[in-house]
Write an enzyme that holds these catalytic residues in place. Structure first.
Site, PDB file in Angstrom:
ATOM      1  N   ASN A 168       0.849  -1.197   0.000  1.00 56.00           N
ATOM      2  CA  ASN A 168       0.000   0.000   0.000  1.00 56.00           C
ATOM      3  C   ASN A 168       0.880   1.240   0.000  1.00 56.00           C
ATOM      4  OD1 ASN A 168       0.588   0.713   2.849  1.00 56.00           O
ATOM      5  ND2 ASN A 168      -0.459  -1.238   3.223  1.00 56.00           N
ATOM      6  N   ASP A 199      -4.154  -6.404   4.992  1.00 62.72           N
ATOM      7  CA  ASP A 199      -5.127  -7.310   5.602  1.00 62.72           C
ATOM      8  C   ASP A 199      -5.118  -8.688   4.953  1.00 62.72           C
ATOM      9  OD1 ASP A 199      -6.207  -5.640   7.564  1.00 62.72           O
ATOM     10  OD2 ASP A 199      -7.334  -4.542   6.047  1.00 62.72           O
ATOM     11  N   LYS A 249       9.525 -16.783 -10.949  1.00 63.69           N
ATOM     12  CA  LYS A 249       8.717 -15.677 -11.475  1.00 63.69           C
ATOM     13  C   LYS A 249       7.546 -16.231 -12.303  1.00 63.69           C
ATOM     14  CE  LYS A 249       9.049 -11.648 -14.391  1.00 63.69           C
ATOM     15  NZ  LYS A 249       9.584 -11.248 -15.654  1.00 63.69           N
ATOM     16  N   PHE A 253      -4.360   3.107  14.957  1.00 60.07           N
ATOM     17  CA  PHE A 253      -4.700   4.105  13.950  1.00 60.07           C
ATOM     18  C   PHE A 253      -5.888   3.584  13.146  1.00 60.07           C
ATOM     19  CE2 PHE A 253      -1.570   7.560  13.481  1.00 60.07           C
ATOM     20  CZ  PHE A 253      -0.754   7.236  14.552  1.00 60.07           C
ATOM     21  N   LYS A 269     -13.416   0.219  15.858  1.00 64.39           N
ATOM     22  CA  LYS A 269     -12.080  -0.412  15.960  1.00 64.39           C
ATOM     23  C   LYS A 269     -11.507  -0.250  17.373  1.00 64.39           C
ATOM     24  CE  LYS A 269     -10.964   0.161  11.083  1.00 64.39           C
ATOM     25  NZ  LYS A 269     -10.253   0.905  10.039  1.00 64.39           N
ATOM     26  N   LYS A 311     -10.914  -3.813  19.178  1.00 64.10           N
ATOM     27  CA  LYS A 311      -9.495  -4.176  19.343  1.00 64.10           C
ATOM     28  C   LYS A 311      -8.983  -3.886  20.760  1.00 64.10           C
ATOM     29  CE  LYS A 311      -8.574  -3.481  14.409  1.00 64.10           C
ATOM     30  NZ  LYS A 311      -7.536  -3.546  13.371  1.00 64.10           N
TER      31      LYS A 311
HETATM   32  N1  CTP Z   1      -3.819  -3.522  12.036  1.00 66.09           N
HETATM   33  C1  CTP Z   1      -3.070  -4.610  12.459  1.00 66.09           C
HETATM   34  N2  CTP Z   1      -3.087  -5.759  11.738  1.00 66.09           N
HETATM   35  C2  CTP Z   1      -3.812  -5.861  10.616  1.00 66.09           C
HETATM   36  C3  CTP Z   1      -4.587  -4.762  10.187  1.00 66.09           C
HETATM   37  C4  CTP Z   1      -4.560  -3.601  10.908  1.00 66.09           C
HETATM   38  O1  CTP Z   1      -2.403  -4.509  13.485  1.00 66.09           O
HETATM   39  N3  CTP Z   1      -3.811  -6.997   9.942  1.00 66.09           N
HETATM   40  C5  CTP Z   1      -3.811  -2.294  12.847  1.00 66.09           C
HETATM   41  C6  CTP Z   1      -3.197  -1.082  12.169  1.00 66.09           C
HETATM   42  O2  CTP Z   1      -1.827  -0.967  12.466  1.00 66.09           O
HETATM   43  C7  CTP Z   1      -3.998   0.070  12.749  1.00 66.09           C
HETATM   44  C8  CTP Z   1      -5.351  -0.544  13.056  1.00 66.09           C
HETATM   45  O3  CTP Z   1      -5.135  -1.936  13.099  1.00 66.09           O
HETATM   46  O4  CTP Z   1      -3.447   0.526  13.974  1.00 66.09           O
HETATM   47  C9  CTP Z   1      -6.439  -0.223  12.083  1.00 66.09           C
HETATM   48  O5  CTP Z   1      -6.013  -0.493  10.782  1.00 66.09           O
HETATM   49  P1  CTP Z   1      -6.952  -0.175   9.530  1.00 66.09           P
HETATM   50  O6  CTP Z   1      -6.249  -0.604   8.294  1.00 66.09           O
HETATM   51  O7  CTP Z   1      -7.475   1.245   9.623  1.00 66.09           O
HETATM   52  O8  CTP Z   1      -8.228  -1.043   9.769  1.00 66.09           O
HETATM   53  P2  CTP Z   1      -8.500  -2.584   9.743  1.00 66.09           P
HETATM   54  O9  CTP Z   1      -8.567  -3.054  11.156  1.00 66.09           O
HETATM   55  O10 CTP Z   1      -7.582  -3.306   8.832  1.00 66.09           O
HETATM   56  O11 CTP Z   1      -9.984  -2.582   9.186  1.00 66.09           O
HETATM   57  P3  CTP Z   1     -10.530  -2.218   7.719  1.00 66.09           P
HETATM   58  O12 CTP Z   1      -9.448  -2.597   6.745  1.00 66.09           O
HETATM   59  O13 CTP Z   1     -11.737  -3.059   7.602  1.00 66.09           O
HETATM   60  O14 CTP Z   1     -10.852  -0.756   7.734  1.00 66.09           O
END
Ligand code: CTP
Length: 396
Positions: free
Chosen positions: A208, A277, A287, A321, A335, A339
């Site tokens: 990302n 995620d 490759k 975050f 969240k 969490k």
């Molecule tokens: N986070 C994490 N592990 C993951 C995904 C997210 O520890 N696999 C943590 C990020 O570091 C951040 C928080 O969770 O502090 C929220 O991340 P975000 O990407 O905003 O949300 P998600 O929980 O992934 O939910 P969504 O993608 O559905 O918005």
């Protein structure tokens, strides 16, 4: 902040004296008032006129002409300074300071000032490794002077090794750190930053746009404020912050292992990493070649690292975050609760000046009591300070 501080820069007679010109520019850019003292030998390497022009102040060269020409005593220079930075510091000046001598303006001011003194050694490797120099530096450090390690690499005398002037941004950071109140001393802060990479063959991955800037700012500011900082970072192009325990990782699974291994030592955990995620279910050994049609990748869920930490939170402060493109507050709140966090820092990806890549951010800090602190557009370093202020309040 360095902004508004009076920096007295002592320049002594080594080849690295030429770098003092750039150092002055960096201090001025950071908002400092800079005055320069040069030793007689330093003027053999760079002219006082250069440093005078860059600092915008007269350069001070010796005790007696100083009083005659500028009507200011060495004591005034010593008293005005918020910090005395000696860069480069030669073996000779280090020796004189360690012995408490005051036979020129710089060493006299070094004895007269109550300001912190930062010594940035630069010399030939053999000189730096000489037991006399090592002992002098050790003595100065024990007596409360701040002594930086020199850099390593090729030296002006063509030898290789320790003895280069520390990198100028590191000198600035050290000065900044010395002048910052240590209100987080004793805390052990674990920060995650940057994106993760989820490979599907040896040359390709899913990732990302995270630059890591927010997490690195948190690590830098926390370290300045006295915390012991561990920074676990996905791949970024940012320089490794000085003075932090830096753990580079690549994938979400690696990040999770690194975090879990260090979790028990942390008193505060801040998860600013943009963890992917999903990861490709399989990774080809070679490759993947095009074969005419489309390529279908199957993705599987990565573990949610933050949620996992939330389940074993114990007494530590946990900050997450939330990156949202719609329903910012509602999604962030959800969240925060699911969490098991103490605070969540929410930013709206649609606002310009917020989110990935930029040096600024616009965030809302949500707490468990329903409080929402909406911060205006700020530098990420400043946002980091505000997040750490909130963490500190929770510690109480
Ligand atoms: N986070 C994490 N592990 C993951 C995904 C997210 O520890 N696999 C943590 C990020 O570091 C951040 C928080 O969770 O502090 C929220 O991340 P975000 O990407 O905003 O949300 P998600 O929980 O992934 O939910 P969504 O993608 O559905 O918005």
């Amino acid at each position: 902040m360095l902004n508004g501080k009076h920096v007295l820069l002592g320049v002594t007679g080594g080849i690295a004296a030429y770098k003092s010109a750039e150092l002055i520019r960096l201090f001025i850019k950071a908002g400092c008032h800079v005055k320069v003292i040069m030793t007689k030998h330093a003027t053999e390497f760079i002219t006082p006129l250069t440093l005078q022009t860059l600092s915008g102040n007269p350069v001070f060269l010796d005790m007696f002409s100083l009083i005659k020409d500028h009507d200011i005593a060495h004591i005034a220079l010593a008293e005005e300074a918020d910090i005395l930075v000696i860069a480069p510091a030669t073996a000779n000046v280090i020796g004189k300071m360690a012995g408490g001598l005051a036979d020129d303006l710089l060493t006299t001011v070094a004895l007269a000032t109550k300001a912190p003194i930062l010594i940035c050694p630069a010399m030939n490797t053999n000189m730096y490794e000489n037991v006399m120099v090592r002992e002098n530096l050790r003595k100065l450090a024990v007596l409360g002077r701040h002594v930086m390690m020199p850099g390593t690499g090729e030296l002006a005398c063509k030898s290789e090794g320790w003895g280069r002037l520390p990198d100028l941004p590191d000198i600035l950071e050290e000065a900044q750190s010395i002048l910052t109140e240590k209100d987080l001393a004793g805390e052990r802060i674990l920060v995650t930053a940057g994106p993760t990479r989820e490979p599907f063959d040896p040359v390709r991955f899913i990732t990302n746009y995270s630059s890591g800037k927010m997490g690195y700012a948190l690590a830098v500011v926390a370290r300045r404020r006295g915390a012991a900082v561990t920074l676990i970072s996905g791949p970024t192009s940012l320089p490794v912050p000085a003075g932090v325990d830096f753990i580079p990782v690549s994938s979400a699974l690696e990040m999770r292992d690194a975090v879990m291994k260090r979790l028990k030592d942390a008193t505060i955990v801040i998860k600013s990493a943009a963890v992917a995620d999903f990861r490709p279910s399989t990774q080809a050994d070679a490759k993947i070649k095009k074969k005419g049609g489309a390529l279908t990748l199957t993705l599987e869920r990565n573990p949610d690292i933050l949620a996992e930490i939330g389940k074993q939170k114990k007494g530590r402060i946990l900050i997450g975050f939330a990156m949202e493109s719609e329903d910012l507050v509602e999604n962030a709140k959800a969240k925060l609760l699911t969490k098991n966090l103490d605070l969540i820092v929410a930013n709206d990806l649609k606002q310009s000046g917020a989110g990935f890549q930029t040096d600024t951010n616009i965030v809302k800090i949500l707490d468990r009591q329903g409080g929402i602190e909406a911060l205006p557009l700020m530098e990420k370093m400043e946002v980091a300070g505000r997040i750490l202020d909130r963490a500190k309040r929770l510690l109480k």
